[in-house]
Write a protein that holds these residues in place. Structure first.
Motif, PDB file in Angstrom:
ATOM      1  N   GLY A  93       3.629  44.374 -24.744  1.00  0.00           N
ATOM      2  CA  GLY A  93       4.635  44.624 -23.715  1.00  0.00           C
ATOM      3  C   GLY A  93       4.570  46.021 -23.149  1.00  0.00           C
ATOM      4  O   GLY A  93       5.586  46.726 -23.099  1.00  0.00           O
ATOM      5  N   PRO A  94       3.391  46.458 -22.714  1.00  0.00           N
ATOM      6  CA  PRO A  94       3.245  47.846 -22.262  1.00  0.00           C
ATOM      7  C   PRO A  94       3.771  48.071 -20.853  1.00  0.00           C
ATOM      8  O   PRO A  94       3.981  47.124 -20.088  1.00  0.00           O
ATOM      9  CB  PRO A  94       1.721  48.041 -22.283  1.00  0.00           C
ATOM     10  CG  PRO A  94       1.199  46.678 -21.915  1.00  0.00           C
ATOM     11  CD  PRO A  94       2.129  45.702 -22.585  1.00  0.00           C
ATOM     12  N   ALA A 126      -6.313  41.617 -14.467  1.00  0.00           N
ATOM     13  CA  ALA A 126      -5.620  40.428 -13.981  1.00  0.00           C
ATOM     14  C   ALA A 126      -4.380  40.133 -14.819  1.00  0.00           C
ATOM     15  O   ALA A 126      -3.319  39.783 -14.282  1.00  0.00           O
ATOM     16  CB  ALA A 126      -6.574  39.227 -14.004  1.00  0.00           C
ATOM     17  N   ALA A 127      -4.500  40.276 -16.134  1.00  0.00           N
ATOM     18  CA  ALA A 127      -3.355  40.011 -17.014  1.00  0.00           C
ATOM     19  C   ALA A 127      -2.216  40.967 -16.734  1.00  0.00           C
ATOM     20  O   ALA A 127      -1.041  40.577 -16.713  1.00  0.00           O
ATOM     21  CB  ALA A 127      -3.795  40.116 -18.472  1.00  0.00           C
ATOM     22  N   ASP A 153       3.163  41.827 -13.814  1.00  0.00           N
ATOM     23  CA  ASP A 153       3.868  42.863 -13.036  1.00  0.00           C
ATOM     24  C   ASP A 153       3.869  44.211 -13.743  1.00  0.00           C
ATOM     25  O   ASP A 153       4.852  44.955 -13.706  1.00  0.00           O
ATOM     26  CB  ASP A 153       5.316  42.437 -12.734  1.00  0.00           C
ATOM     27  CG  ASP A 153       5.378  41.269 -11.761  1.00  0.00           C
ATOM     28  OD1 ASP A 153       4.436  41.100 -10.965  1.00  0.00           O
ATOM     29  OD2 ASP A 153       6.366  40.524 -11.800  1.00  0.00           O
ATOM     30  N   LEU A 154       2.747  44.546 -14.382  1.00  0.00           N
ATOM     31  CA  LEU A 154       2.610  45.820 -15.076  1.00  0.00           C
ATOM     32  C   LEU A 154       1.669  46.734 -14.294  1.00  0.00           C
ATOM     33  O   LEU A 154       0.877  46.278 -13.470  1.00  0.00           O
ATOM     34  CB  LEU A 154       2.027  45.602 -16.479  1.00  0.00           C
ATOM     35  CG  LEU A 154       2.786  44.647 -17.389  1.00  0.00           C
ATOM     36  CD1 LEU A 154       2.011  44.426 -18.685  1.00  0.00           C
ATOM     37  CD2 LEU A 154       4.185  45.179 -17.685  1.00  0.00           C
ATOM     38  N   LEU A 155       1.751  48.029 -14.582  1.00  0.00           N
ATOM     39  CA  LEU A 155       0.791  48.968 -14.023  1.00  0.00           C
ATOM     40  C   LEU A 155      -0.542  48.794 -14.740  1.00  0.00           C
ATOM     41  O   LEU A 155      -0.580  48.481 -15.931  1.00  0.00           O
ATOM     42  CB  LEU A 155       1.272  50.402 -14.207  1.00  0.00           C
ATOM     43  CG  LEU A 155       2.586  50.797 -13.521  1.00  0.00           C
ATOM     44  CD1 LEU A 155       2.957  52.225 -13.889  1.00  0.00           C
ATOM     45  CD2 LEU A 155       2.466  50.657 -12.010  1.00  0.00           C
ATOM     46  N   ALA A 215      -0.414  47.238  -5.481  1.00  0.00           N
ATOM     47  CA  ALA A 215       0.508  48.365  -5.635  1.00  0.00           C
ATOM     48  C   ALA A 215       0.631  48.807  -7.086  1.00  0.00           C
ATOM     49  O   ALA A 215       0.992  49.947  -7.362  1.00  0.00           O
ATOM     50  CB  ALA A 215       1.882  47.983  -5.088  1.00  0.00           C
ATOM     51  N   ARG A 216       0.334  47.926  -8.044  1.00  0.00           N
ATOM     52  CA  ARG A 216       0.464  48.283  -9.458  1.00  0.00           C
ATOM     53  C   ARG A 216      -0.854  48.771 -10.060  1.00  0.00           C
ATOM     54  O   ARG A 216      -0.914  49.082 -11.245  1.00  0.00           O
ATOM     55  CB  ARG A 216       0.990  47.087 -10.245  1.00  0.00           C
ATOM     56  CG  ARG A 216       2.404  46.673  -9.844  1.00  0.00           C
ATOM     57  CD  ARG A 216       2.896  45.488 -10.655  1.00  0.00           C
ATOM     58  NE  ARG A 216       4.195  45.053 -10.173  1.00  0.00           N
ATOM     59  CZ  ARG A 216       4.370  44.224  -9.143  1.00  0.00           C
ATOM     60  NH1 ARG A 216       3.317  43.753  -8.503  1.00  0.00           N
ATOM     61  NH2 ARG A 216       5.578  43.873  -8.755  1.00  0.00           N
ATOM     62  N   SER A 217      -1.902  48.794  -9.266  1.00  0.00           N
ATOM     63  CA  SER A 217      -3.189  49.310  -9.728  1.00  0.00           C
ATOM     64  C   SER A 217      -3.226  50.813  -9.464  1.00  0.00           C
ATOM     65  O   SER A 217      -3.159  51.243  -8.317  1.00  0.00           O
ATOM     66  CB  SER A 217      -4.334  48.616  -8.994  1.00  0.00           C
ATOM     67  OG  SER A 217      -5.575  49.026  -9.500  1.00  0.00           O
ATOM     68  N   VAL A 218      -3.295  51.605 -10.524  1.00  0.00           N
ATOM     69  CA  VAL A 218      -3.098  53.047 -10.385  1.00  0.00           C
ATOM     70  C   VAL A 218      -4.318  53.837 -10.846  1.00  0.00           C
ATOM     71  O   VAL A 218      -5.164  53.340 -11.593  1.00  0.00           O
ATOM     72  CB  VAL A 218      -1.864  53.505 -11.193  1.00  0.00           C
ATOM     73  CG1 VAL A 218      -0.621  52.780 -10.734  1.00  0.00           C
ATOM     74  CG2 VAL A 218      -2.085  53.300 -12.693  1.00  0.00           C
TER      75      VAL A 218
END
Length: 226
Positions: free
Chosen positions: A78-79, A97-98, A103-105, A122-125
């Motif tokens: 659950g990071p 992809a996971a 909906d995680l960064l 937007a969540r790819s940082v």
């Protein structure tokens, strides 16, 4: 991409990959977040991080997950952030992809910003190089184009901001003091601008906070008495 700062206090960071890249990423977050590194092997720096007592801690999990197992690890930990730092593009893609599906960064280390052009969510940082003199922190990135340049710039900036942390704390205290004294906002801003640009104050801070503060009060009085 727009640089942002994110508070990872109380959060977990899940890193796939225990080599040099995974080690650097884990070290970057270890002081603020709980870091879980999943890999079949770990380099020496990671083992040292896990053995150390600083920060929330680094947990090393010896495993070689396939694409399905990657999703299970994301669900289990659950990071707030998933770092894909293995030498297997398929596993990195599965981790990315996971994370996005949950909906995680996500920070995928084998794909640069340029390679992601037109397809980065937007969540790819990107995790930038940083230079810190608390509470001052400077972040820089070359978009993945030149890690060597990022390192060279970081070394240059380290010299440029030496003492900036002490200046930030001093000017912050003085700003509040002037506000409490009822100094009008325009005068207050002018005084603090003069303080942070004063070579005398910077030199004073190098000798110690007391010297810097004394120089700063002299500068402020000059501005207020005009």
């Amino acid at each position: 991409m727009i640089p942002l700062y994110h508070d990872f206090t109380g959060e977990a960071v899940l890193v796939f990959g225990g080599g040099g890249v995974g080690s650097r990423k884990a070290a970057r977050f270890a002081a603020e977040a709980r870091v879980v590194v999943v890999s079949p092997a770990f380099d020496e720096r990671l083992r040292d991080l896990a053995a150390g007592g600083d920060g929330p801690g680094v947990e090393l999990v010896r495993a070689a997950p396939d694409a399905d197992a990657v999703r299970e690890w994301v669900a289990r930990v659950g990071p707030a952030l998933v770092v894909a730092a293995t030498d297997d593009a398929a596993i990195n893609a599965a981790a990315e992809a996971a994370a996005l599906d949950a909906d995680l960064l996500v920070n995928r280390t084998d794909v640069s910003a340029a390679d992601h052009s037109g397809g980065r969510g937007a969540r790819s940082v990107v995790v930038p190089a940083t230079v810190t003199d608390d509470p001052v922190r400077v972040a820089l990135s070359t978009g993945g184009a030149s890690p060597a340049l990022a390192k060279a710039l970081r070394e240059r900036i380290e010299a440029d901001i030496e003492g900036a942390g002490a200046m930030a704390e001093l000017s912050g205290r003085l700003r509040e003091e002037l506000k409490d004294r009822g100094v009008p906002p325009e005068k207050r801003r002018a005084a603090i601008r003069r303080v942070v640009r004063s070579a005398g104050v910077w030199k004073g801070l190098q000798k110690g906070d007391t010297y810097g503060e004394k120089e700063a009060y002299s500068v402020i009085e000059e501005v207020l008495n005009r």
